[in-house]
Design a protein around this motif. Structure first.
Motif, PDB file in Angstrom:
ATOM      1  N   LYS A  23     -34.941  22.673 -11.903  1.00 57.42           N
ATOM      2  CA  LYS A  23     -33.819  21.803 -11.556  1.00 57.42           C
ATOM      3  C   LYS A  23     -32.807  22.496 -10.662  1.00 57.42           C
ATOM      4  N   ARG A  64     -39.320  13.752  -8.331  1.00 58.19           N
ATOM      5  CA  ARG A  64     -38.562  13.863  -9.574  1.00 58.19           C
ATOM      6  C   ARG A  64     -39.474  13.874 -10.790  1.00 58.19           C
ATOM      7  N   VAL A  71     -38.098  18.946  -5.925  1.00 65.33           N
ATOM      8  CA  VAL A  71     -37.235  18.410  -4.873  1.00 65.33           C
ATOM      9  C   VAL A  71     -37.853  17.142  -4.290  1.00 65.33           C
ATOM     10  N   SER A  78     -27.182  21.142  -5.297  1.00 68.12           N
ATOM     11  CA  SER A  78     -27.327  20.470  -4.005  1.00 68.12           C
ATOM     12  C   SER A  78     -26.016  20.434  -3.227  1.00 68.12           C
ATOM     13  N   ARG A 127     -31.738  20.984  -7.181  1.00 66.55           N
ATOM     14  CA  ARG A 127     -31.002  19.728  -7.248  1.00 66.55           C
ATOM     15  C   ARG A 127     -29.606  19.931  -7.842  1.00 66.55           C
ATOM     16  N   SER A 128     -29.510  20.803  -8.845  1.00 63.28           N
ATOM     17  CA  SER A 128     -28.192  20.938  -9.468  1.00 63.28           C
ATOM     18  C   SER A 128     -27.233  21.722  -8.571  1.00 63.28           C
ATOM     19  N   ILE A 179     -32.401  16.043  -1.028  1.00 64.71           N
ATOM     20  CA  ILE A 179     -31.536  16.149  -2.207  1.00 64.71           C
ATOM     21  C   ILE A 179     -30.225  15.404  -1.977  1.00 64.71           C
TER      22      ILE A 179
END
Lengths: 257, 296
Positions: free
Chosen positions: A86, A168, A165, A92, A89-90, A257
């Motif tokens: 993750k 999901r 990425v 981004s 994405r976290s 993203i």
């Protein structure tokens, strides 16, 4: 290559800061704080022991040590890979604004989990004393399976971060895969109870051989060379595949993203 | 003085717009098998070439969607161009969205180190400048409070203080800087103007030719991804105003005329005495006459 190294040198302080942040924030605002790194494996091992003691019978007086060795390694692997997956994405919002080598994010997640894991091995030493498992010189060899596990987690982390990425679904798929890995890693049962025709399952499990060798070290047996070979294969292949995949796709991250 | 710090060489940026966004595996595989993955190509930037010398202050003008931000992101290294080469010499400080890299759980002090590390500063340097950062940001005792409890002004102030603590070689400004209250705004503007005096290179994006005139020495115009003009700031701003702003004004006038003519025909149909004026006035007039009647 030279450029990559130079860049790494410039940003290694960021790697350190992010790793520190992950560890610091993990237990902030909980009353027991960092003590949870020790309490959590104790409590889960207690539960697993109570549940599985009947399956193993009473003959193994050090059954909690057996469970703990498997569980500690597995939980590091699952936490590290899940978090690394993750990571892109976290982070981004940062990736979109400031240039930072992107591998820093998954790598710092794996490293912080590794440090938490190392702290929690204190519990294992405690359990070895309580259940009278004498450490021998072989305990020093345990660094080999642990390094393999770190390399494997880095590799898997990079692969999963890249895939997640673009899809999901990976987050859910990997959750299921981790459960499969847990049940086929002989964490709370003896690998010997599985009949020969199903032994291939263990070979398909990337962490089974690492746990096997780690247990050998803890119980004072020499390393199993065959298992060492297989686990080296898993670690190195996953790391190479992870690096190649990540580098090939990292410029496209920002578009997804 | 004329050392080249940024060289943009034939940059092109292509985005693949998928006709339908596919972000799960099942859909992707189905479409892959059916050979239905189609992209619509979209060039946000095409054949852009220019160089920036040390000390140049370049304004980038263009309408929405002209590719200004994309160009800045490519120069900052966040985006990678699909075509062409770009060379940047020196340290870039992007003042894009201040404080975007803060972790809300971390305190202000912890975030100074984290954000500094993100910008590529070593630890000793941040420790050395720590007090200066805290002082400039006017955060005071709040420095030991988690950033999630900060007001947005405080966050922006802290972000600005960290980002500008070192004098970068190249400063990237996206739109105007409006940090904190009037007092801090003045202070931050002064800091940036001081940097100008020291011969820093600036890239500034804006719609407003007035701001660009004030800050920049040179300007370029982007239109739909192409570089259409490059030159001294006054010349280019004038061109931009003529080409776009006047056009917009004309358009507005046309619209107004249209509205007016519609209003005219309406009022004509009602056959009110004040048919020359707009509809609103007619209504008002009607009310006024009604009130007048009541008075009698």
């Amino acid at each position: 290559m030279d450029r990559v190294l130079k860049n790494f040198k410039k940003y290694r302080y960021l790697l350190f800061e992010l790793t520190k942040k992950n560890i610091k924030l993990k237990y902030r605002r909980s009353y027991l704080g960092i003590l949870w790194t020790l309490l959590e494996p104790i409590l889960t091992t207690f539960v697993l022991t109570v549940v599985f003691i009947n399956i193993r019978g009473k003959k193994d007086h050090a059954f909690p040590v057996y469970i703990l060795t498997g569980r500690l390694l597995y939980s590091f692997f699952s936490q590290a890979t899940k978090q690394a997956m993750k990571s892109i994405r976290s982070n981004s919002s940062m990736i979109k604004k400031v240039y930072v080598p992107k591998y820093i994010y998954p790598v710092s997640d794996v490293l912080s989990n590794f440090i938490i894991f190392l702290i929690s091995t204190v519990v294992l030493f405690g359990a070895m004393i309580v259940f009278k498992v004498q450490p021998t010189k072989y305990i020093l060899y345990s660094i080999i399976p642990l390094l393999q596990l770190l390399v494997l987690s880095l590799g898997m982390g990079l692969i999963l971060a890249t895939l997640a990425v673009f899809f999901r679904d990976m987050e859910y798929l990997w959750g299921v895969a981790l459960m499969l890995i847990m049940y086929t890693a002989a964490i709370f049962y003896d690998a010997g109870i599985v009949s020969d025709e199903w032994k291939w399952i263990f070979n398909a499990n990337p962490i089974f051989h690492i746990i096997l060798n780690f247990r050998n070290c803890v119980y004072g047996h020499p390393l199993d060379m065959n298992a060492l070979l297989i686990s080296s294969g898993y670690s190195i292949i996953s790391l190479v595949a992870g690096i190649v995949l990540f580098y090939k796709k990292q410029d496209k991250f920002i578009l997804n993203i | 003085m004329s050392r080249e710090v940024i060289r943009v060489d034939n940059i092109g940026m292509r985005f693949n717009l998928m006709e339908k966004k596919v972000d799960n595996l099942k859909e992707f595989l189905i479409k892959l098998v059916k050979n239905q993955i189609r992209y619509q190509e979209f060039w946000a930037l095409k054949n852009i070439s220019f160089t920036v010398n040390k000390g140049d202050r370049v304004g980038i003008l263009g309408l929405n969607g002209a590719g200004k931000s994309t160009l800045l992101k490519i120069i900052a290294g966040v985006l990678k161009a699909s075509e062409g080469e770009i060379t940047v010499r020196g340290k870039i400080a992007p003042l894009l969205e201040l404080g975007a890299g803060f972790d809300p759980q971390y305190t202000g002090a912890e975030n100074i180190y984290l954000y500094g590390a993100m910008l590529g500063y070593p630890k000793e340097f941040i420790s050395e400048k720590f007090n200066e950062i805290v002082e400039f940001s006017e955060i005071g005792d709040f420095i030991n409070v988690p950033v999630k409890n900060y007001s947005s002004g405080m966050k922006a102030r802290l972000g600005f203080s960290i980002a500008t603590i070192v004098e970068p070689d190249i400063l990237i400004l996206d739109e105007v800087l409006s940090v904190g209250d009037a007092k801090f705004k003045k202070k931050s503007e002064k800091r940036i103007l001081d940097m100008f005096d020291k011969g820093i290179t600036v890239l500034f994006v804006s719609h407003s030719t007035e701001q660009v005139r004030r800050i920049c020495s040179r300007a370029i115009i982007l239109d739909k991804g192409s570089l259409i003009a490059d030159g001294p700031v006054d010349e280019i701003c004038k061109l931009y105003e003529e080409k776009y702003i006047d056009e917009i004004k004309k358009l507005k006038k046309k619209k107004k005329k249209k509205k007016k003519s519609i209003a005219d025909t309406k009022s004509a149909q009602v056959n009110e005495p004040a048919s020359d004026e707009t509809g609103e006035d007619t209504v008002l007039g009607g009310e006024a006459s009604g009130a007048a009647k009541e008075d009698i």
